[in-house]
Design an enzyme around this catalytic site. Structure first.
Site, PDB file in Angstrom:
ATOM      1  N   LYS A  93      41.559  27.865 -29.222  1.00  0.00           N
ATOM      2  CA  LYS A  93      41.295  27.611 -27.809  1.00  0.00           C
ATOM      3  C   LYS A  93      41.160  28.895 -27.006  1.00  0.00           C
ATOM      4  O   LYS A  93      41.835  29.890 -27.280  1.00  0.00           O
ATOM      5  CB  LYS A  93      42.432  26.780 -27.195  1.00  0.00           C
ATOM      6  CG  LYS A  93      42.591  25.386 -27.773  1.00  0.00           C
ATOM      7  CD  LYS A  93      43.731  24.659 -27.082  1.00  0.00           C
ATOM      8  CE  LYS A  93      43.940  23.261 -27.655  1.00  0.00           C
ATOM      9  NZ  LYS A  93      45.046  22.560 -26.968  1.00  0.00           N
ATOM     10  N   ARG A 178      36.099   5.006 -22.048  1.00  0.00           N
ATOM     11  CA  ARG A 178      35.377   3.812 -21.578  1.00  0.00           C
ATOM     12  C   ARG A 178      34.406   4.175 -20.449  1.00  0.00           C
ATOM     13  O   ARG A 178      33.306   3.611 -20.360  1.00  0.00           O
ATOM     14  CB  ARG A 178      36.358   2.749 -21.109  1.00  0.00           C
ATOM     15  CG  ARG A 178      37.023   1.979 -22.247  1.00  0.00           C
ATOM     16  CD  ARG A 178      37.743   0.748 -21.734  1.00  0.00           C
ATOM     17  NE  ARG A 178      38.338  -0.044 -22.793  1.00  0.00           N
ATOM     18  CZ  ARG A 178      37.683  -0.961 -23.516  1.00  0.00           C
ATOM     19  NH1 ARG A 178      36.388  -1.169 -23.290  1.00  0.00           N
ATOM     20  NH2 ARG A 178      38.312  -1.649 -24.450  1.00  0.00           N
ATOM     21  N   GLY A 227      47.136  12.032 -26.228  1.00  0.00           N
ATOM     22  CA  GLY A 227      47.987  10.861 -26.434  1.00  0.00           C
ATOM     23  C   GLY A 227      47.779  10.125 -27.735  1.00  0.00           C
ATOM     24  O   GLY A 227      48.338   9.041 -27.936  1.00  0.00           O
ATOM     25  N   GLY A 248      47.447  15.848 -31.508  1.00  0.00           N
ATOM     26  CA  GLY A 248      48.303  16.886 -30.949  1.00  0.00           C
ATOM     27  C   GLY A 248      49.422  17.307 -31.868  1.00  0.00           C
ATOM     28  O   GLY A 248      49.691  16.671 -32.895  1.00  0.00           O
TER      29      GLY A 248
END
Length: 307
Positions: A93, A178, A227, A248
């Site tokens: 990152k 979504r 999540g 994660g």
């Protein structure tokens, strides 16, 4: 979704490569396609990287543990050490807009760079010009306009981001995925004349919006992040139309992280097979208790909502 014909590399001149010394955008998009149908696992040490590789992760993304203060790119020495111990691709990152961090990571030969809003932002007004680099970039988004603006800047993969706090709460990720997919469905049903107004509304370049309409999906590989800590979470993202997931570092807090990562990898590969999902989801209830939200932290639905 991650079926064979889901992603098409740019075949027109929507993006023109101006620097011939760098890899063309088409090549970088092709390199990102290698990760389709896989799980990218966030790691903070060589040992974790080896566990992720043995469990079937398609890539590891290197971060450093920061208890407080500013999060920055990982130490290049850590990146080099992890590259030595694994054979799968290694991603790292950089802060948004910090092109020097990107230059450093390219110099240590990472396979992919994630320009991550999860880290501290280095430049509030500018993103890295990703066309100036040989290495493929990943960028985050929360809606379709943001995704296509990042593609214009040279992102070869889009990461729809949800939870930023490693709480194990998937609600923001589901909502954002979504939203992106819903906007693509709306776009796909538009007349060509309506695409101009739609591209202006979402603040995205017309040529890339038109290509998205033609393809019926994002024009680059599309992963979900935030999540995702259970096999069911991963399968949900795949069934919603993503090409893969980011996992994660929370998975390494389980008693058997190999089993956990392996279960998520299998869920991604078999996301439409409930029998496989039953098998890989079994045996984690006790370990998942630390990720359960307190009742006070859950937003209550409006009692007037209808279903």
């Amino acid at each position: 979704m991650a079926d064979d014909n889901a992603v098409t590399i740019y075949t027109n001149s929507a993006i023109t490569d101006t620097n011939k010394k760098k890899n063309s955008f088409t090549i970088k998009v092709g390199l990102a396609q290698v990760l389709r149908g896989g799980a990218i696992v966030e790691v903070t040490s060589p040992d974790q990287a080896k566990i992720a590789e043995s469990a079937g992760a398609c890539c590891v993304i290197v971060t450093e543990v920061v208890e407080s203060g500013i999060s920055r790119m990982p130490d290049p020495c850590l990146v080099k050490e992890i590259k030595r111990v694994v054979s799968i691709p290694v991603m790292a990152k950089v802060r948004v807009g910090h092109f020097v961090e990107a230059q450093i990571l390219e110099a240590v030969e990472v396979d992919y760079i994630d320009e991550s809003e999860v880290l501290a932002v280095a430049d509030e007004n500018h993103f890295v010009n990703k066309h100036n680099f040989r290495v493929p970039f990943v960028c985050g988004c929360r809606d379709l306009g943001e995704a296509l603006r990042r593609v214009r800047e040279g992102a070869a993969m889009i990461r729809t981001q949800g939870d930023l706090y490693k709480s194990g709460d998937i609600v923001a990720t589901v909502g954002n995925v979504r939203k992106v997919m819903g906007d693509i469905r709306v776009l796909s049903n538009m007349d060509d004349d309506e695409v101009f107004a739609f591209s202006k509304k979402i603040g995205a370049p017309y040529d890339i919006v038109a290509q998205t309409k033609q393809m019926g999906r994002l024009p680059v590989v599309h992963f979900a992040a935030g999540g995702i800590v259970t096999p069911a979470d991963a399968a949900l993202m795949m069934q919603l139309g993503c090409d893969g997931v980011f996992v994660g570092p929370e998975v390494f807090s389980f008693a058997d992280p190999y089993k956990k990562v392996r279960a998520i990898v299998q869920a991604v590969r078999n996301y439409s097979d409930p029998r496989v999902l039953v098998e890989v989801s079994s045996g984690f209830n006790e370990a998942m208790s630390r990720f359960n939200l307190n009742e006070s932290s859950v937003e209550q639905f409006d009692s007037s909502s209808t279903y």
